[in-house]
Design a protein around this motif. Structure first.
Motif, short mmCIF file in Angstrom:
data_model
loop_
_atom_site.label_atom_id
_atom_site.label_comp_id
_atom_site.label_asym_id
_atom_site.label_seq_id
_atom_site.Cartn_x
_atom_site.Cartn_y
_atom_site.Cartn_z
N GLU A 294 0.89 -1.17 0.00
CA GLU A 294 0.00 0.00 0.00
C GLU A 294 0.93 1.22 0.00
OE1 GLU A 294 -1.02 2.81 1.07
OE2 GLU A 294 -3.20 2.86 1.20
N PRO A 295 1.02 1.95 -1.10
CA PRO A 295 2.07 2.96 -1.22
C PRO A 295 2.05 4.06 -0.17
CG PRO A 295 1.20 2.42 -3.39
CD PRO A 295 0.30 1.75 -2.38
N ASP A 296 0.93 4.28 0.51
CA ASP A 296 0.88 5.30 1.55
C ASP A 296 1.34 4.79 2.90
OD1 ASP A 296 -0.01 7.29 -0.13
OD2 ASP A 296 -2.13 7.01 0.34
N ILE B 122 -3.83 10.85 -9.29
CA ILE B 122 -4.47 10.45 -8.05
C ILE B 122 -5.31 11.62 -7.56
CG2 ILE B 122 -2.69 8.77 -7.44
CD1 ILE B 122 -1.52 10.82 -5.51
N ALA C 197 -0.12 13.55 -2.50
CA ALA C 197 0.95 12.55 -2.53
C ALA C 197 1.89 12.75 -1.36
CB ALA C 197 1.71 12.62 -3.84
N ASN D 177 6.17 8.21 -4.10
CA ASN D 177 4.86 7.71 -3.69
C ASN D 177 3.82 7.98 -4.78
OD1 ASN D 177 2.23 9.14 -2.22
ND2 ASN D 177 2.66 7.08 -1.46
N GLU D 178 3.86 9.18 -5.34
CA GLU D 178 2.90 9.52 -6.38
C GLU D 178 3.10 8.66 -7.62
OE1 GLU D 178 1.04 13.45 -8.60
OE2 GLU D 178 3.00 13.61 -7.62
N GLU E 4 4.30 5.63 -7.74
CA GLU E 4 3.82 4.28 -7.46
C GLU E 4 2.30 4.21 -7.56
OE1 GLU E 4 7.37 2.57 -4.57
OE2 GLU E 4 5.37 2.90 -3.73
N TRP E 5 1.63 5.18 -6.95
CA TRP E 5 0.16 5.18 -7.01
C TRP E 5 -0.32 5.36 -8.45
CZ3 TRP E 5 -3.16 2.95 -4.37
CH2 TRP E 5 -3.21 2.98 -2.97
N ARG E 6 0.29 6.27 -9.18
CA ARG E 6 -0.18 6.51 -10.54
C ARG E 6 0.04 5.30 -11.44
NH1 ARG E 6 1.92 11.29 -13.59
NH2 ARG E 6 0.03 10.87 -14.84
N SER F 200 -0.06 2.15 -10.44
CA SER F 200 -1.11 1.20 -10.05
C SER F 200 -2.46 1.62 -10.60
CB SER F 200 -1.16 1.09 -8.53
OG SER F 200 -2.22 0.27 -8.11
N ILE F 201 -2.80 2.89 -10.43
CA ILE F 201 -4.10 3.38 -10.86
C ILE F 201 -4.22 3.37 -12.38
CG2 ILE F 201 -5.43 5.54 -11.03
CD1 ILE F 201 -4.75 5.99 -8.07
#
Length: 291
Positions: free
Chosen positions: A57-59, A264, A268, A273-274, A276-278, A280-281
């Motif tokens: 979970e990147p956060d 996202i 971020a 972190n941003e 990684e989330w982007r 995945s999304i």
């Protein structure tokens, strides 16, 4: 919904920015990649205690096992329709260790994450309070798989199931995350006699004005039609017209950024972190648009 140029741009974004796990997810869904390549990468996030951490979970940047990343591991296996027995055995062992003995259920998070970088909403002050999020989804996904089922009758599992039944109507009925927990549990529990009236209650909550954001242009941290119903088989799809779905698909396609990825909707923690989330999304958005 995307031109060939947009699809290629999304592919380039993923291979340029996404972590290995999301590159392997993309390969599996769009380029003939294998289940094992996804599972092999997923195993890297699993700890010796069987739980998942290591910023799956990147956060939550801590290496230690946490309930939310463990839920995410189950979701990824469900996504590729491959529940690995060794990974599952570790998860079951971990859940048995962390189940709150007095109430059943797993905590939302443990205080151990506070020592490492994390988004502020994950700061945790108490280890010993069970939470519907992620207990409901974890149990629902464990019911959904059929690889290992012997633990269904174990006291920790039965107690956790009872925790979900006892606390379902106490959730924030406007909170997307809590509602998803209920959906996942109720659609997979084998106790259909008990689930039927609760689904009627849940249906009422989901159809309340403002629960599912119908405006495709709504900004901020909102959960829109395609969050609740990312595929035609999603539970919430039954109340959403094809016209509204099409409007949201067009809006989603238009959200693609110049670099090929999707944004996202929350602050971020860091540039990494941003990214990684982007990554995945972006895989998630491509799956929804293909669907």
């Amino acid at each position: 919904m995307l031109t060939s140029e947009q699809s290629e741009l999304a592919r380039t974004f993923i291979y340029s920015n996404a972590r290995l796990l999301d590159r392997k997810r993309y390969e599996f869904h769009f380029e003939g990649g294998t289940v094992e390549s996804v599972l092999r990468t997923l195993r890297m996030y699993q700890n010796p205690d069987g739980g998942f951490g290591n910023a799956l979970e990147p956060d939550i940047r801590t290496a230690s096992s946490q309930p939310i990343p463990t839920e995410m591991a189950l979701l990824i296996m469900d996504e590729i329709d491959a529940f690995d027995p060794d990974i599952l055995e570790g998860i079951v062992s971990y859940l048995q260790q962390i189940t709150i003995p007095t109430t059943g259920g797993a905590p939302r998070a443990f205080c151990s994450l506070n020592a490492d970088p994390h988004a502020p909403w994950w700061t945790t002050e108490e280890d010993h309070i069970a939470s519907m999020n992620p207990t409901g989804s974890i149990l629902g996904l464990l019911y959904k798989q059929s690889v290992i089922t012997s633990f269904y009758k174990e006291p920790w599992f039965e107690q956790s199931v009872q925790f979900v039944w006892d606390n379902m109507t106490k959730i924030d009925t406007k909170d997307y995350h809590d509602l998803i927990q209920c959906i996942t549990f109720l659609t997979n529990t084998p106790d259909r006699e008990r689930a039927t009236p609760m689904l009627l209650w849940l249906n009422e909550q989901l159809q309340q004005e403002g629960t599912i954001e119908l405006d495709p242009e709504a900004g901020g941290y909102v959960h829109k039609v395609l969050d609740f119903a990312p595929s035609s088989s999603s539970y919430c799809r039954q109340w959403i017209s094809s016209e509204i779905v099409t409007q949201h698909l067009i809006a989603l396609a238009n959200e693609q950024q110049e670099d090929g990825g999707w944004p996202i909707r929350w602050p971020a923690l860091s540039p990494g972190n941003e990214a990684e989330w982007r990554g995945s999304i972006t895989v998630d958005r491509l799956l929804t648009l293909r669907e």
